[in-house]
Scaffold this active site. Structure first.
Site, PDB file in Angstrom:
ATOM      1  N   LEU A  24      -9.613  10.324  12.648  1.00 43.21           N
ATOM      2  CA  LEU A  24     -10.799  10.759  11.904  1.00 43.21           C
ATOM      3  C   LEU A  24     -10.909  10.197  10.494  1.00 43.21           C
ATOM      4  O   LEU A  24     -11.971  10.273   9.885  1.00 43.21           O
ATOM      5  CB  LEU A  24     -10.795  12.297  11.806  1.00 43.21           C
ATOM      6  CG  LEU A  24     -10.823  13.058  13.133  1.00 43.21           C
ATOM      7  CD1 LEU A  24     -10.641  14.550  12.883  1.00 43.21           C
ATOM      8  CD2 LEU A  24     -12.135  12.803  13.856  1.00 43.21           C
ATOM      9  N   ASN A 114      -3.888  18.792  -0.391  1.00 41.27           N
ATOM     10  CA  ASN A 114      -5.327  18.601  -0.542  1.00 41.27           C
ATOM     11  C   ASN A 114      -6.086  19.920  -0.609  1.00 41.27           C
ATOM     12  O   ASN A 114      -7.321  19.927  -0.613  1.00 41.27           O
ATOM     13  CB  ASN A 114      -5.889  17.772   0.612  1.00 41.27           C
ATOM     14  CG  ASN A 114      -5.199  16.439   0.763  1.00 41.27           C
ATOM     15  OD1 ASN A 114      -4.575  16.172   1.779  1.00 41.27           O
ATOM     16  ND2 ASN A 114      -5.268  15.608  -0.255  1.00 41.27           N
ATOM     17  N   HIS A 141     -14.222  16.352   8.898  1.00 41.29           N
ATOM     18  CA  HIS A 141     -13.257  17.345   9.380  1.00 41.29           C
ATOM     19  C   HIS A 141     -12.578  18.077   8.223  1.00 41.29           C
ATOM     20  O   HIS A 141     -12.229  19.237   8.347  1.00 41.29           O
ATOM     21  CB  HIS A 141     -12.216  16.700  10.308  1.00 41.29           C
ATOM     22  CG  HIS A 141     -11.287  15.711   9.669  1.00 41.29           C
ATOM     23  ND1 HIS A 141     -11.698  14.502   9.146  1.00 41.29           N
ATOM     24  CD2 HIS A 141      -9.945  15.750   9.465  1.00 41.29           C
ATOM     25  CE1 HIS A 141     -10.652  13.841   8.674  1.00 41.29           C
ATOM     26  NE2 HIS A 141      -9.576  14.587   8.847  1.00 41.29           N
ATOM     27  N   GLU A 178     -10.174  15.793  -3.832  1.00 36.54           N
ATOM     28  CA  GLU A 178      -9.163  15.977  -2.769  1.00 36.54           C
ATOM     29  C   GLU A 178      -7.924  16.715  -3.276  1.00 36.54           C
ATOM     30  O   GLU A 178      -6.842  16.639  -2.688  1.00 36.54           O
ATOM     31  CB  GLU A 178      -8.806  14.621  -2.156  1.00 36.54           C
ATOM     32  CG  GLU A 178     -10.017  13.902  -1.551  1.00 36.54           C
ATOM     33  CD  GLU A 178     -10.155  13.987  -0.024  1.00 36.54           C
ATOM     34  OE1 GLU A 178      -9.141  14.151   0.661  1.00 36.54           O
ATOM     35  OE2 GLU A 178     -11.292  13.875   0.474  1.00 36.54           O
ATOM     36  N   ARG A 214     -11.701   8.650  -2.528  1.00 35.18           N
ATOM     37  CA  ARG A 214     -12.057  10.048  -2.253  1.00 35.18           C
ATOM     38  C   ARG A 214     -12.127  10.955  -3.494  1.00 35.18           C
ATOM     39  O   ARG A 214     -12.411  12.139  -3.371  1.00 35.18           O
ATOM     40  CB  ARG A 214     -11.040  10.650  -1.277  1.00 35.18           C
ATOM     41  CG  ARG A 214     -10.947   9.936   0.066  1.00 35.18           C
ATOM     42  CD  ARG A 214     -10.262  10.853   1.049  1.00 35.18           C
ATOM     43  NE  ARG A 214      -9.628  10.179   2.172  1.00 35.18           N
ATOM     44  CZ  ARG A 214      -8.942  10.805   3.110  1.00 35.18           C
ATOM     45  NH1 ARG A 214      -8.778  12.122   3.033  1.00 35.18           N
ATOM     46  NH2 ARG A 214      -8.383  10.150   4.101  1.00 35.18           N
ATOM     47  N   HIS A 250      -4.899   8.545  -1.039  1.00 37.61           N
ATOM     48  CA  HIS A 250      -4.669   9.502  -2.129  1.00 37.61           C
ATOM     49  C   HIS A 250      -3.620   8.893  -3.059  1.00 37.61           C
ATOM     50  O   HIS A 250      -2.755   8.127  -2.605  1.00 37.61           O
ATOM     51  CB  HIS A 250      -4.102  10.838  -1.611  1.00 37.61           C
ATOM     52  CG  HIS A 250      -5.054  11.638  -0.784  1.00 37.61           C
ATOM     53  ND1 HIS A 250      -4.710  12.185   0.436  1.00 37.61           N
ATOM     54  CD2 HIS A 250      -6.336  12.003  -1.003  1.00 37.61           C
ATOM     55  CE1 HIS A 250      -5.748  12.843   0.932  1.00 37.61           C
ATOM     56  NE2 HIS A 250      -6.737  12.750   0.082  1.00 37.61           N
ATOM     57  N   ASP A 252      -1.054  10.286  -4.114  1.00 34.16           N
ATOM     58  CA  ASP A 252       0.315  10.698  -3.761  1.00 34.16           C
ATOM     59  C   ASP A 252       0.941   9.821  -2.670  1.00 34.16           C
ATOM     60  O   ASP A 252       2.073  10.049  -2.255  1.00 34.16           O
ATOM     61  CB  ASP A 252       0.401  12.193  -3.417  1.00 34.16           C
ATOM     62  CG  ASP A 252      -0.283  12.582  -2.104  1.00 34.16           C
ATOM     63  OD1 ASP A 252      -0.806  11.690  -1.407  1.00 34.16           O
ATOM     64  OD2 ASP A 252      -0.283  13.793  -1.795  1.00 34.16           O
ATOM     65  N   CYS A 372       2.488  15.541   1.271  1.00 31.76           N
ATOM     66  CA  CYS A 372       1.144  15.981   1.693  1.00 31.76           C
ATOM     67  C   CYS A 372       1.174  17.410   2.193  1.00 31.76           C
ATOM     68  O   CYS A 372       0.183  18.128   2.119  1.00 31.76           O
ATOM     69  CB  CYS A 372       0.626  15.124   2.839  1.00 31.76           C
ATOM     70  SG  CYS A 372       0.392  13.414   2.434  1.00 31.76           S
TER      71      CYS A 372
HETATM   72  O1  SUG Z   1      -6.966  13.474   4.852  1.00 33.55           O
HETATM   73  N1  SUG Z   1      -5.194  12.927   7.828  1.00 33.55           N
HETATM   74  C1  SUG Z   1      -5.213  13.414   6.471  1.00 33.55           C
HETATM   75  C2  SUG Z   1      -3.894  13.155   5.788  1.00 33.55           C
HETATM   76  C3  SUG Z   1      -3.805  13.800   4.458  1.00 33.55           C
HETATM   77  C4  SUG Z   1      -2.576  13.420   3.707  1.00 33.55           C
HETATM   78  N2  SUG Z   1      -2.514  14.089   2.463  1.00 33.55           N
HETATM   79  C5  SUG Z   1      -2.063  13.561   1.315  1.00 33.55           C
HETATM   80  N3  SUG Z   1      -1.884  12.280   1.158  1.00 33.55           N
HETATM   81  N4  SUG Z   1      -1.869  14.365   0.339  1.00 33.55           N
HETATM   82  C6  SUG Z   1      -6.360  12.783   5.682  1.00 33.55           C
HETATM   83  O2  SUG Z   1      -6.625  11.591   5.881  1.00 33.55           O
HETATM   84  C7  SUG Z   1      -6.083  12.656  10.083  1.00 33.55           C
HETATM   85  C8  SUG Z   1      -6.675  13.537  11.149  1.00 33.55           C
HETATM   86  C9  SUG Z   1      -6.912  12.800  12.439  1.00 33.55           C
HETATM   87  O3  SUG Z   1      -7.186  11.596  12.412  1.00 33.55           O
HETATM   88  O4  SUG Z   1      -6.851  13.439  13.517  1.00 33.55           O
HETATM   89  C10 SUG Z   1      -6.141  13.274   8.697  1.00 33.55           C
HETATM   90  O5  SUG Z   1      -7.013  14.061   8.413  1.00 33.55           O
END
Ligand code: SUG
Length: 450
Positions: A24, A114, A141, A178, A214, A250, A252, A372
């Site tokens: 996603l 996040n 999402h 975020e 983002r 991000h 991080d 994360c």
């Molecule tokens: O927002 N992955 C999250 C990962 C978030 C990582 N957070 C930090 N870096 N702090 C995102 O991209 C993938 C979901 C999917 O593809 O099914 C997702 O939402």
């Protein structure tokens, strides 16, 4: 302001029962790469719990945040104008738009970094702890998370004499936010006034080619005002576009800070020298910042992003002079990052003295490393006492959660399994039971109120 005994507490997002790989997140290479792979929700949740317990075993306090209701049936019902019972709505939603239903099934609230941006009371002129829920408006999402996150943080920090939980900024590209993943803090010790560093990828209205940025400067600046931060100890930093293009969606993913130490990739920031200079100037008389930079010649951005070296948790274990890095095992599996980790700790008088590896593979495959999965909240002893105690992990709570995961979670979820109408009743039963384990109350989840 009493400094001494305040502590940074990691609150990890429990991985929800619908954990799956839907591809996603544009710009998140792991999410794209693993699209349609078979996920293992039970393992994912147990890996997350094991990480929390590892930190406790190292002597650190640990908290836990609940997963959200997914599939988000109420949201699908309203957004797609569907009617009937939950099963009927779910079936119709799949007919109407598989893409939208997949977004409504994401367990992405596990990535608690996040969830919100947090400023400790030591930094706020009103001496209260501030949290601003992230609007996460870039990805459909993730944009569903804010209302339940606000409820969860409200349950954790109910007492308004100590805590302020701000609702999310208006969900628009101009105020794209975020949360803590784009925020760092440097300080002499957690309870002392710190320098807060907000990292943004673009300005409101700015059009960029390539992967989405983002976080906007305007969102970060608005949060800094809401948190009553002192401008003389607040910094806004432009993330390097090169890092975003390499998959650092991000900050991080390329930088992490704790106490006086900023550990980052050479190409994390657009202007590294300016960042160092401003941090030094604003930290003056408070502490001496330590910069630990990893050169691109040693670890390319590509290796940094695939291993998640910087998406580690940087922590001070009780009594230790040097910091400890809790890294994903993928760092050890990559020769370049494994060797950098070794060099860091072998240096004389190292800023980072120990590296420990944890297995959060299921989350990693969606682009979520150890950092994360957690939201850091610095709490004074008074604040900790005022917070809802049931969110702090204990042996008993951990046992209860493990039993709950084993009872309610599927072992595997393949893309076709997401269409199973039983998923709705199954996840609702699981979350209903969770409200008996965590102090959420019987009306926490939307399905409990409808
Ligand atoms: O927002 N992955 C999250 C990962 C978030 C990582 N957070 C930090 N870096 N702090 C995102 O991209 C993938 C979901 C999917 O593809 O099914 C997702 O939402």
């Amino acid at each position: 302001m009493t400094g001494g005994a305040a502590q940074e507490i990691n609150f990890d997002g429990l991985v929800g029962p619908t954990h799956n790989y839907a591809g996603l997140s544009e710009g998140n290479l792991a999410s794209a790469r693993n699209k349609d792979a078979i996920s293992r929700p039970r393992d994912a949740a147990l890996q997350g719990l094991a990480k929390m317990n590892r930190l406790r075993a190292l002597g650190l306090p640990q908290g836990v945040l609940p997963p959200q209701e997914r599939p988000a049936i109420g949201w699908l019902r309203t957004a797609l104008n569907l009617s009937g019972d939950d099963r009927a709505v779910f079936a119709q939603a799949w007919e109407a738009s598989p893409n939208i239903v997949r977004a409504a099934c994401a367990a992405s609230s596990m990535w608690a970094a996040n969830a919100a941006t947090i400023s400790p009371s030591a930094d706020a002129s009103d001496c209260r702890l501030h949290a601003t829920v992230a609007n996460l408006q870039t990805m459909l999402h993730r944009s569903l998370e804010a209302p339940t996150t606000e409820r969860a943080l409200g349950r954790l920090m109910p007492d308004q004499t100590h805590f302020v939980v701000h609702g999310a900024l208006p969900a628009n590209e101009a105020l794209s936010d975020e949360g803590a993943a784009n925020h760092m803090r440097l300080c002499a010790e957690p309870g002392a006034p710190g320098v807060e560093i907000f990292v943004y990828g673009r300005r409101a209205g700015e059009l960029r080619a390539g992967f989405p940025a983002r976080q906007t400067l305007e969102a970060s600046a608005s949060i800094a005002r809401a948190h009553h931060l002192n401008p003389s100890r607040t910094i806004f930093v432009l993330q390097s576009p090169q890092a975003i293009e390499a998959g650092a969606f991000h900050n991080d993913v390329v930088a992490v800070a704790h106490d006086t130490v900023l550990f980052h990739h050479e190409h994390a920031f657009a202007d590294r020298d300016a960042v160092y200079a401003e941090i030094r100037a604003k930290a003056k008389r408070l502490f001496e910042p330590i910069f630990v930079e990893v050169k691109a010649a040693d670890v390319s951005l590509e290796d940094a992003v695939s291993s998640y070296l910087f998406n580690s948790q940087l922590l001070r274990l009780p009594g230790d002079k040097a910091l400890t890095l809790i890294a994903p095992r993928e760092v050890r599996e990559n020769n370049r990052t494994a060797s950098i980790a070794q060099q860091l700790t072998a240096a004389p008088n190292p800023a980072i003295g120990h590296v420990e590896y944890v297995d959060v593979r299921e989350s990693m495959r969606n682009g979520g490393g150890p950092a994360c999965l957690r939201l850091r909240i610095v709490m004074t002893p008074e604040e900790r006492a005022a917070a809802a105690q049931g969110f702090f992990l204990t042996d008993a709570l951990s046992d209860q959660l493990a039993g709950w995961i084993n009872k309610h979670y599927r072992e595997e979820v393949a893309p076709a399994d997401l269409r199973d109408p039983n998923l709705v009743s199954e996840t609702q039963a699981a979350l209903d039971a969770l409200t008996q384990i965590l102090p959420l109350g019987g009306d926490f989840y939307p399905f409990q109120r409808d």
